[in-house]
Design a protein around this motif. Structure first.
Motif, PDB file in Angstrom:
ATOM      1  N   VAL A 130      -4.498   3.213   8.474  1.00 59.32           N
ATOM      2  CA  VAL A 130      -4.374   1.271   8.215  1.00 59.32           C
ATOM      3  C   VAL A 130      -3.907   0.493   8.679  1.00 59.32           C
ATOM      4  N   VAL A 174      -7.069   9.880   5.275  1.00 64.31           N
ATOM      5  CA  VAL A 174      -6.286   8.222   3.921  1.00 64.31           C
ATOM      6  C   VAL A 174      -7.516   9.696   3.102  1.00 64.31           C
ATOM      7  N   VAL A 211       0.445   4.763   0.960  1.00 64.12           N
ATOM      8  CA  VAL A 211      -1.036   5.694   1.421  1.00 64.12           C
ATOM      9  C   VAL A 211       0.276   6.897   1.664  1.00 64.12           C
ATOM     10  N   PHE A 254       1.094  -1.347  -0.128  1.00 63.00           N
ATOM     11  CA  PHE A 254      -0.339   0.047   0.089  1.00 63.00           C
ATOM     12  C   PHE A 254       0.817   1.070   0.075  1.00 63.00           C
ATOM     13  N   THR A 304       3.267  -1.029   4.096  1.00 60.02           N
ATOM     14  CA  THR A 304       2.692   0.110   3.720  1.00 60.02           C
ATOM     15  C   THR A 304       3.607   0.828   3.874  1.00 60.02           C
TER      16      THR A 304
END
Length: 164
Positions: A90, A29, A22, A20, A66
């Protein structure tokens, strides 16, 4: 519409690992990422519920990486420079759906820094190191599938791609 939600959830759950990207949007987000999460986070698809035991994730044995970025915010700055609701969102969502093996890389801040080149190089080094650890699990005789969220060229995180 429900069939489309099921197809997205199936794409997510069929991946062996997740990556991810982000970026921080107004301390949180992007709306596109949030919408995707809301669509696939359905009972029986990625989580279950038991009246006695509560919620439980259905996505087990998966790894996630992430990468968090922000222009001004970084850990430890005064509140006047922002707050971090994107990584907490997240992290909690991954835990909620059952993904507990999570590697985190941060490149923060990207703008409000006196050493942008050094900060970028440090983030790239951290990402390379995390990538090495992320792929240590041997996969012999099988194809490994990775779901990617976001692209370097698109800070909105507007695409989810599945790589096999």
């Amino acid at each position: 519409m429900w069939a489309q939600a099921q197809a997205l959830a199936d794409q997510f759950t069929s991946a062996d690992a997740y990556v991810f990207s982000v970026p921080m949007w107004n301390s949180g987000v992007s709306y596109v990422f949030k919408q995707w999460v809301d669509i696939i986070t359905q009972p029986g698809m990625v989580f279950g519920f038991d009246p006695a035991a509560g919620y439980s994730g259905l996505v087990h044995g998966k790894k996630a990486a992430t990468v968090y970025t922000s222009g001004v915010y970084s850990e430890g700055v005064p509140i006047e420079f922002g707050a971090d609701f994107h990584s907490t969102y997240v992290k909690d969502w991954l835990r909620f759906v059952g993904v507990t093996d999570v590697t985190e890389v941060r490149f923060q801040p990207t703008i409000l820094t006196g050493t942008p080149d050094q900060d970028l190089e440090a983030a790239l080094t951290a990402a390379r190191d995390a990538g090495k650890a992320f792929w240590l699990v041997p996969v012999i005789g099988t194809r490994r599938s990775v779901a990617l969220w976001g692209r370097a060229a698109d800070a909105s995180g507007a695409s989810c791609q599945s790589l096999t």
